[in-house]
Design a protein around this motif. Structure first.
Motif, PDB file in Angstrom:
ATOM      1  N   UNK A   1      -5.766   5.925  -7.772  1.00  0.00           N
ATOM      2  CA  UNK A   1      -6.951   6.648  -7.400  1.00  0.00           C
ATOM      3  C   UNK A   1      -7.928   5.735  -6.649  1.00  0.00           C
ATOM      4  N   UNK A   2      -8.015   4.474  -7.083  1.00  0.00           N
ATOM      5  CA  UNK A   2      -8.933   3.529  -6.436  1.00  0.00           C
ATOM      6  C   UNK A   2      -8.540   3.320  -4.973  1.00  0.00           C
ATOM      7  N   UNK A   3      -7.239   3.183  -4.711  1.00  0.00           N
ATOM      8  CA  UNK A   3      -6.792   2.973  -3.329  1.00  0.00           C
ATOM      9  C   UNK A   3      -7.099   4.202  -2.481  1.00  0.00           C
ATOM     10  N   UNK A   4      -6.953   5.381  -3.024  1.00  0.00           N
ATOM     11  CA  UNK A   4      -7.256   6.605  -2.298  1.00  0.00           C
ATOM     12  C   UNK A   4      -8.716   6.611  -1.858  1.00  0.00           C
ATOM     13  N   UNK A   5      -9.612   6.231  -2.742  1.00  0.00           N
ATOM     14  CA  UNK A   5     -11.032   6.199  -2.397  1.00  0.00           C
ATOM     15  C   UNK A   5     -11.322   5.139  -1.331  1.00  0.00           C
ATOM     16  N   UNK A   6     -10.615   4.007  -1.399  1.00  0.00           N
ATOM     17  CA  UNK A   6     -10.759   2.982  -0.360  1.00  0.00           C
ATOM     18  C   UNK A   6     -10.321   3.531   0.994  1.00  0.00           C
ATOM     19  N   UNK A   7      -9.196   4.250   1.000  1.00  0.00           N
ATOM     20  CA  UNK A   7      -8.680   4.812   2.254  1.00  0.00           C
ATOM     21  C   UNK A   7      -9.624   5.888   2.804  1.00  0.00           C
ATOM     22  N   UNK A   8     -10.218   6.695   1.932  1.00  0.00           N
ATOM     23  CA  UNK A   8     -11.197   7.682   2.392  1.00  0.00           C
ATOM     24  C   UNK A   8     -12.390   7.006   3.069  1.00  0.00           C
ATOM     25  N   UNK A   9     -12.822   5.881   2.516  1.00  0.00           N
ATOM     26  CA  UNK A   9     -13.906   5.121   3.133  1.00  0.00           C
ATOM     27  C   UNK A   9     -13.488   4.626   4.514  1.00  0.00           C
ATOM     28  N   UNK A  10     -12.239   4.146   4.642  1.00  0.00           N
ATOM     29  CA  UNK A  10     -11.749   3.660   5.932  1.00  0.00           C
ATOM     30  C   UNK A  10     -11.647   4.789   6.957  1.00  0.00           C
ATOM     31  N   UNK A  52      -0.943   1.268  14.907  1.00  0.00           N
ATOM     32  CA  UNK A  52       0.360   1.524  14.292  1.00  0.00           C
ATOM     33  C   UNK A  52       0.182   2.400  13.060  1.00  0.00           C
ATOM     34  N   UNK A  53       1.251   3.120  12.727  1.00  0.00           N
ATOM     35  CA  UNK A  53       1.260   3.886  11.483  1.00  0.00           C
ATOM     36  C   UNK A  53       1.599   2.964  10.322  1.00  0.00           C
ATOM     37  N   UNK A  54       1.028   3.280   9.169  1.00  0.00           N
ATOM     38  CA  UNK A  54       1.226   2.495   7.952  1.00  0.00           C
ATOM     39  C   UNK A  54       1.638   3.439   6.837  1.00  0.00           C
ATOM     40  N   UNK A  55       2.649   3.037   6.080  1.00  0.00           N
ATOM     41  CA  UNK A  55       3.069   3.759   4.882  1.00  0.00           C
ATOM     42  C   UNK A  55       2.774   2.852   3.695  1.00  0.00           C
ATOM     43  N   UNK A  56       2.035   3.381   2.737  1.00  0.00           N
ATOM     44  CA  UNK A  56       1.691   2.599   1.544  1.00  0.00           C
ATOM     45  C   UNK A  56       2.258   3.277   0.318  1.00  0.00           C
ATOM     46  N   UNK A  57       2.800   2.454  -0.553  1.00  0.00           N
ATOM     47  CA  UNK A  57       3.323   2.947  -1.812  1.00  0.00           C
ATOM     48  C   UNK A  57       2.732   2.112  -2.932  1.00  0.00           C
ATOM     49  N   UNK A  58       2.072   2.760  -3.857  1.00  0.00           N
ATOM     50  CA  UNK A  58       1.465   2.068  -4.992  1.00  0.00           C
ATOM     51  C   UNK A  58       2.405   2.261  -6.178  1.00  0.00           C
ATOM     52  N   UNK A  59       3.037   1.194  -6.599  1.00  0.00           N
ATOM     53  CA  UNK A  59       4.020   1.268  -7.681  1.00  0.00           C
ATOM     54  C   UNK A  59       3.675   0.284  -8.785  1.00  0.00           C
ATOM     55  N   UNK A  60       4.113   0.615  -9.981  1.00  0.00           N
ATOM     56  CA  UNK A  60       3.944  -0.294 -11.110  1.00  0.00           C
ATOM     57  C   UNK A  60       4.994  -1.397 -11.021  1.00  0.00           C
ATOM     58  N   UNK A  61       4.807  -2.440 -11.786  1.00  0.00           N
ATOM     59  CA  UNK A  61       5.779  -3.550 -11.806  1.00  0.00           C
ATOM     60  C   UNK A  61       7.144  -3.060 -12.252  1.00  0.00           C
ATOM     61  N   UNK A  62       7.184  -2.135 -13.200  1.00  0.00           N
ATOM     62  CA  UNK A  62       8.458  -1.607 -13.697  1.00  0.00           C
ATOM     63  C   UNK A  62       9.199  -0.854 -12.605  1.00  0.00           C
ATOM     64  N   UNK A  63       8.483  -0.031 -11.847  1.00  0.00           N
ATOM     65  CA  UNK A  63       9.109   0.742 -10.775  1.00  0.00           C
ATOM     66  C   UNK A  63       9.626  -0.174  -9.680  1.00  0.00           C
ATOM     67  N   UNK A  64       8.890  -1.240  -9.376  1.00  0.00           N
ATOM     68  CA  UNK A  64       9.300  -2.163  -8.319  1.00  0.00           C
ATOM     69  C   UNK A  64      10.636  -2.830  -8.634  1.00  0.00           C
ATOM     70  N   UNK A  65      11.028  -2.848  -9.904  1.00  0.00           N
ATOM     71  CA  UNK A  65      12.304  -3.444 -10.305  1.00  0.00           C
ATOM     72  C   UNK A  65      13.427  -2.411 -10.370  1.00  0.00           C
ATOM     73  N   UNK A  66      13.087  -1.143 -10.261  1.00  0.00           N
ATOM     74  CA  UNK A  66      14.067  -0.061 -10.342  1.00  0.00           C
ATOM     75  C   UNK A  66      15.010  -0.118  -9.133  1.00  0.00           C
TER      76      UNK A  66
END
Length: 86
Positions: A1-10, A52-66
């Motif tokens: 949610x925090x990143x979403x609010x940062x992106x809205x500001x941008x 350029x286009x940017x794709x962002x994925x916010x993942x937990x440490x556990x998901x990053x190991x999946x």
């Protein structure tokens, strides 16, 4: 949610545009015997500074190991090399 609010500001400041949430990208098309493989990123937007286009994925440490996440991330980067992946 925090990143979403940062992106809205941008967006409001004009640094990025065309912000989309949960954008889906096809990694492998459907075949007669298999379903298509898709990858959904959390945020997708155009960075006006680098043009350029940017794709962002916010993942937990556990998901990053999946293993399925790792494979899909690698397929995304290979197929969509022109999109910056964060």
């Amino acid at each position: 949610m925090a990143r979403y609010h940062e992106l809205l500001f941008l967006v409001k400041s004009g640094e990025i545009s065309d912000l989309k949430l949960q954008e889906q990208f096809e990694l492998l098309p459907k075949s007669e015997s298999e379903r298509a493989v898709a990858y959904t990123v959390d945020f997708y937007y155009f960075d006006n500074k680098i043009q350029k286009y940017v794709a962002e994925d916010v993942k937990s440490c556990a998901t990053k190991k999946d293993k399925s996440y790792i494979i899909k991330r690698k397929l995304f980067k290979a197929k969509y090399a022109d999109i910056i992946f964060k």
